[in-house]
Design a protein around this motif. Structure first.
Motif, PDB file in Angstrom:
ATOM      1  N   PRO A  27       4.168  23.933 -18.771  1.00  0.00           N
ATOM      2  CA  PRO A  27       2.967  23.233 -18.395  1.00  0.00           C
ATOM      3  C   PRO A  27       1.596  23.918 -18.699  1.00  0.00           C
ATOM      4  N   GLN A  28       0.728  23.548 -19.486  1.00  0.00           N
ATOM      5  CA  GLN A  28      -0.327  24.090 -19.526  1.00  0.00           C
ATOM      6  C   GLN A  28      -1.239  24.676 -18.232  1.00  0.00           C
ATOM      7  N   VAL A  29      -1.305  23.735 -17.413  1.00  0.00           N
ATOM      8  CA  VAL A  29      -2.125  23.913 -15.968  1.00  0.00           C
ATOM      9  C   VAL A  29      -1.298  25.153 -15.118  1.00  0.00           C
ATOM     10  N   LEU A  30      -0.143  24.940 -15.216  1.00  0.00           N
ATOM     11  CA  LEU A  30       0.833  25.800 -14.651  1.00  0.00           C
ATOM     12  C   LEU A  30       0.704  27.316 -15.093  1.00  0.00           C
ATOM     13  N   PHE A  31       0.734  27.473 -16.317  1.00  0.00           N
ATOM     14  CA  PHE A  31       0.376  28.504 -17.393  1.00  0.00           C
ATOM     15  C   PHE A  31      -0.858  29.301 -16.779  1.00  0.00           C
ATOM     16  N   LEU A  32      -1.747  28.474 -17.005  1.00  0.00           N
ATOM     17  CA  LEU A  32      -3.115  28.913 -16.583  1.00  0.00           C
ATOM     18  C   LEU A  32      -3.229  29.447 -15.402  1.00  0.00           C
ATOM     19  N   ALA A  33      -2.676  28.546 -14.017  1.00  0.00           N
ATOM     20  CA  ALA A  33      -2.859  29.122 -12.862  1.00  0.00           C
ATOM     21  C   ALA A  33      -2.069  30.479 -12.699  1.00  0.00           C
ATOM     22  N   LEU A  34      -1.060  30.597 -13.310  1.00  0.00           N
ATOM     23  CA  LEU A  34      -0.079  31.714 -12.814  1.00  0.00           C
ATOM     24  C   LEU A  34      -0.731  33.061 -13.716  1.00  0.00           C
ATOM     25  N   VAL A  35      -1.155  32.822 -14.841  1.00  0.00           N
ATOM     26  CA  VAL A  35      -1.580  33.954 -15.646  1.00  0.00           C
ATOM     27  C   VAL A  35      -2.985  34.364 -14.866  1.00  0.00           C
ATOM     28  N   THR A  36      -3.654  33.302 -14.420  1.00  0.00           N
ATOM     29  CA  THR A  36      -5.172  33.865 -13.973  1.00  0.00           C
ATOM     30  C   THR A  36      -4.939  34.609 -12.407  1.00  0.00           C
ATOM     31  N   LEU A  37      -3.911  34.338 -11.990  1.00  0.00           N
ATOM     32  CA  LEU A  37      -3.610  34.743 -10.657  1.00  0.00           C
ATOM     33  C   LEU A  37      -3.284  36.336 -10.832  1.00  0.00           C
ATOM     34  N   GLY A  38      -2.424  36.405 -11.777  1.00  0.00           N
ATOM     35  CA  GLY A  38      -1.908  37.961 -12.031  1.00  0.00           C
ATOM     36  C   GLY A  38      -2.916  38.623 -12.755  1.00  0.00           C
ATOM     37  N   LYS A  39      -3.577  38.046 -13.575  1.00  0.00           N
ATOM     38  CA  LYS A  39      -4.863  39.045 -14.071  1.00  0.00           C
ATOM     39  C   LYS A  39      -5.939  39.205 -13.086  1.00  0.00           C
TER      40      LYS A  39
END
Length: 142
Positions: A117-129
């Motif tokens: 899911p796009q929202v989950l993808f963006l949240a997790l990638v943003t957190l890590g980066k």
């Protein structure tokens, strides 16, 4: 050259570093911090650029699907199946590691293929980066 562009250059550098191009954005981040740019501005711009690059990877995976991604990354059926198995084993939380060299770009593409899911993808990638850039900035002398 990008350093003369300031924060815009930081965004471009971080964006390109998140693609399959063999580039990094750390030197730009450090140089701009040494030139007096705000810690918070650097964190936000570098994170935004790097997440945007990962989003492009996601869309490539989403549009290319399994056959296209296997061709693009030059993976055999066996290698691709192993990558999917590893992703399933560690789950979507592994997207927090999208910043890791060599595995990060294919990981974000695979997320597109398997329709994370796009929202989950963006949240997790943003957190890590953001965490990664934050650690780098914290380790620099003030």
């Amino acid at each position: 050259m990008l350093i003369s562009l300031g924060l815009s250059g930081m965004f471009v550098s971080a964006f390109l570093a998140a693609t399959l191009l063999p580039l990094g954005s750390e030197a730009m981040l450090i140089a701009l911090q040494q030139h007096g740019y705000s810690w918070l501005a650097l964190l936000m711009v570098a994170t935004a650029g790097n997440v945007a690059g990962s989003w492009v990877n996601y869309l490539i995976g989403y549009k290319a699907g399994r056959p296209g991604l296997k061709r693009l990354l030059k993976l055999s059926d066996h290698q691709f199946a192993r990558a999917e198995t590893r992703f399933a084993k560690y789950g979507v939380a592994s997207l927090c590691l999208a910043w890791v060299p060599v595995i990060g770009d294919p990981l974000t593409m695979l997320a597109g293929v398997i329709r994370v899911p796009q929202v989950l993808f963006l949240a997790l990638v943003t957190l890590g980066k953001a965490a990664r850039y934050g650690v780098i900035l914290l380790l620099l002398p003030a």
